[in-house]
Every structure is written in structure tokens, then in C-alpha cells.
Design an enzyme around this catalytic site. Structure first.
Site, PDB file in Angstrom:
ATOM      1  N   ASP A   8       0.822  -1.178   0.041  1.00 21.94           N
ATOM      2  CA  ASP A   8       0.040  -0.080  -0.076  1.00 21.94           C
ATOM      3  C   ASP A   8       0.752   1.007  -0.137  1.00 21.94           C
ATOM      4  OD1 ASP A   8      -2.979   1.251   0.210  1.00 21.94           O
ATOM      5  OD2 ASP A   8      -1.836   1.979   2.238  1.00 21.94           O
ATOM      6  N   SER A   9       0.343   2.032  -0.429  1.00 21.17           N
ATOM      7  CA  SER A   9       1.007   3.642  -0.381  1.00 21.17           C
ATOM      8  C   SER A   9       1.207   4.133   1.168  1.00 21.17           C
ATOM      9  CB  SER A   9       0.306   4.604  -1.302  1.00 21.17           C
ATOM     10  OG  SER A   9      -0.966   5.046  -0.655  1.00 21.17           O
ATOM     11  N   CYS A  71      -4.267  -1.140  -2.474  1.00 22.09           N
ATOM     12  CA  CYS A  71      -4.302   0.319  -2.720  1.00 22.09           C
ATOM     13  C   CYS A  71      -4.885   0.733  -3.904  1.00 22.09           C
ATOM     14  CB  CYS A  71      -2.963   0.921  -2.695  1.00 22.09           C
ATOM     15  SG  CYS A  71      -2.900   2.587  -3.427  1.00 22.09           S
ATOM     16  N   GLU A 156      -5.159  10.430   7.841  1.00 21.44           N
ATOM     17  CA  GLU A 156      -3.691  10.147   8.444  1.00 21.44           C
ATOM     18  C   GLU A 156      -3.311  11.002   9.342  1.00 21.44           C
ATOM     19  OE1 GLU A 156      -1.323   8.620   7.139  1.00 21.44           O
ATOM     20  OE2 GLU A 156      -1.998   7.975   5.018  1.00 21.44           O
ATOM     21  N   CYS A 190     -11.686   3.425  -1.269  1.00 19.37           N
ATOM     22  CA  CYS A 190     -10.072   3.884  -0.562  1.00 19.37           C
ATOM     23  C   CYS A 190     -10.059   3.017   0.782  1.00 19.37           C
ATOM     24  CB  CYS A 190     -10.000   5.617  -0.441  1.00 19.37           C
ATOM     25  SG  CYS A 190      -8.492   6.036   0.477  1.00 19.37           S
ATOM     26  N   HIS A 192      -8.368   3.911   3.258  1.00 18.91           N
ATOM     27  CA  HIS A 192      -8.425   4.583   4.477  1.00 18.91           C
ATOM     28  C   HIS A 192      -9.748   4.957   4.983  1.00 18.91           C
ATOM     29  CE1 HIS A 192      -4.241   5.730   3.286  1.00 18.91           C
ATOM     30  NE2 HIS A 192      -4.259   6.547   4.491  1.00 18.91           N
TER      31      HIS A 192
END
Length: 273
Positions: A8-9, A71, A156, A190, A192
Site C-alpha cells: 500500500d502507499s 491500494c 492520516e 479507498c 483509508h
């Protein structure tokens, strides 16, 4: 033989990885987060491809024969090129899978109105990967997309229940639903976004189901390994997990637990670029 690689990024892929480990706990895994170069969502196709290829090759070098791109941006912008251009160069078997197909190939079983919404990063929306893939499996399903450029930074920075987060989550959901009153299923495209689920459910009408990708991807991987014994036999089974980050390991460990659901210990992997 070697572990299964998960890429993943950054941190988001951990929400998918934890579901994979629940479904397939017997295997060995290496998770790699390219935290030094996050975010991928706003970068060009060429840059995402270059970064993803480098990280996939790093996982191959660590013994992984199967790598999952956990991702959406990497799956949308780099997966097909890696599969078509790079994997044929290997003399032995190497496989790379993504997270878009496992989601799109089942979405038609969830929607009754045949109107589906996508909440994603600008890069994933721009790629049109979800409409293209969904229409391959379910040509009758109408797809509506909404880019959410601030959702990843909110996650984040652990702004999960702030007033600012609530404002942007509500605004983007409203923009999506204004595109069609018949949307009955929304994909969080996504990795996240599952951390924002309490906020998302607060502003999403109760009759609309919200699908996170973790369990869908894990179920698809179980099926893939059953259908491809030539790949499954290359995956070692000692129930071990190693975490790597391209940035500071201590910073990764501090944040990763929120996504993975438990404490992790990581090592730093230096890339050439």
C-alpha cells in the site's frame, strides 16, 4: 516459496490486510507501506506506476511470489501495466493482484436499484476504473463517482471525529447522492475510508448500504488461492507477519495500530529513489 506480499502507499492497506489475515491466518506475510512517498491519490499515472513497480519488485526480492496491491490508486493506475509489461519478464511464476476487481465483480449482487455510488480519491475517480470494471460484470448498473480529496489527510492526521471531518464527509456524501436519488449501495473505494465509517454512517441515509473492501478482497483471495494451486503452493505457511515502511519505522508503528487493529513492529526499507 515465500510469503504473500501486501503493498500500500501507506497505512490504508492495513484495513484490507487485517481481513486477509483473519481469513487466511496460516500463511506468511510481508506488508510494505510506501509512507515516504504518500499520498499516491494525486500523482500522475506514470509516477504511481514507477513507485508501485519499485515496491512490488522489492517484495519479490524478499521472496514473495504473490503480491496484493491493497491500494485503490495503485490498482487503478499501475496494476494492469505491471501485469502486462513487467510480469512476463520473469522466468518463474510471479503474480500481482489488486483490490478493484474483487469489489466490482460482486457489486451487482448488493444493489437492487442498479444505482451504485463510489467514494474515492481524485486519482481513482479520474482513472474511471470502477465504472469500467463494474460495467464489464454488470452492464445494467449505473455508477456515480465522487472524489473526496481531503478524506485521506483527515484519516492520516487522526481527525476522525472533528468538526472539520464532519463537514467534508457530509459535503462529499451529499455531492454523490445529488447525482442520483436511486443510489442504494456505496463503495468506499479507498482503504483509508473505513476509519471514517462512524461519520459516513451518520450522514448516509439509513437505506443505503456502505461497503468497505477488506472482507470482499479477503474472500476473493481465498477463492483465488483455491482456484490456482500453482500459486498457492508457492506461499509458505508458518503464520508469520513482517511489516516494512519506506519512512521512519517508529512513526509507522505509532499510526499503524489504528488501521490494523493491534500493535505492529516495523522495519525501514530504503528504496533507491
Amino acid at each position: 516459496m515465500g510469503p504473500i506480499g501486501i503493498f500500500d502507499s501507506g497505512y490504508g492497506g492495513l484495513t484490507v490486510f487485517r481481513e486477509i489475515v483473519k481469513a487466511l491466518p496460516q500463511y506468511d506475510y510481508i506488508y510494505l507501506g510506501d509512507n515516504a512517498r504518500v499520498p499516491y491519490g494525486t500523482r500522475s499515472f506514470e509516477t504511481v506506476y514507477a513507485y508501485t513497480k519499485e515496491c512490488v519488485e522489492s517484495l519479490f526480492a524478499m521472496g514473495c511470489r504473490l503480491v496484493v496491491l491493497a491500494c485503490n490508486t495503485a490498482s487503478a493506475k499501475a496494476l494492469r501495466t505491471i501485469q502486462q509489461r513487467d510480469l512476463p519478464l520473469y522466468t518463474d511464476l510471479h503474480k500481482v493482484l489488486g483490490v478493484i476487481r474483487p469489489t466490482t465483480e460482486v457489486i451487482g449482487h448488493y444493489t437492487h436499484t442498479r444505482h451504485v455510488g463510489i467514494l474515492a480519491t481524485p486519482g481513482t475517480v479520474k482513472s474511471a476504473s470502477y465504472p469500467i470494471e463494474i460495467h464489464k460484470f454488470f452492464p445494467d448498473v449505473a455508477v456515480y463517482q465522487q472524489a473526496c480529496p481531503l478524506w485521506v489527510p483527515l484519516v492520516e492526521n487522526n481527525e476522525l471525529d472533528s468538526q472539520g471531518a464532519a463537514y467534508f464527509v457530509e459535503a462529499d456524501i451529499n455531492r454523490l447522492l445529488q447525482q442520483s436519488p436511486d443510489i442504494d449501495t456505496v463503495i468506499l473505494a479507498c482503504t483509508h475510508y473505513p476509519l471514517l465509517l462512524p461519520l459516513i454512517r451518520r450522514f448516509m441515509p439509513p437505506h443505503i448500504q456502505v461497503l468497505a473492501q477488506g472482507k470482499l478482497v479477503a474472500s476473493s483471495l481465498v477463492d483465488y488461492l483455491q482456484r490456482h494451486p500453482e500459486v498457492e503452493t508457492l506461499c509458505t505457511k508458518n503464520n508469520t507477519i513482517r511489516f516494512f515502511t519506506t519512512d521512519n519505522a517508529a512513526d509507522f508503528e505509532e499510526r499503524a495500530g489504528r488501521f490494523y487493529g493491534k500493535t505492529v513492529t516495523a522495519d525501514e526499507l530504503k528504496l533507491s529513489t
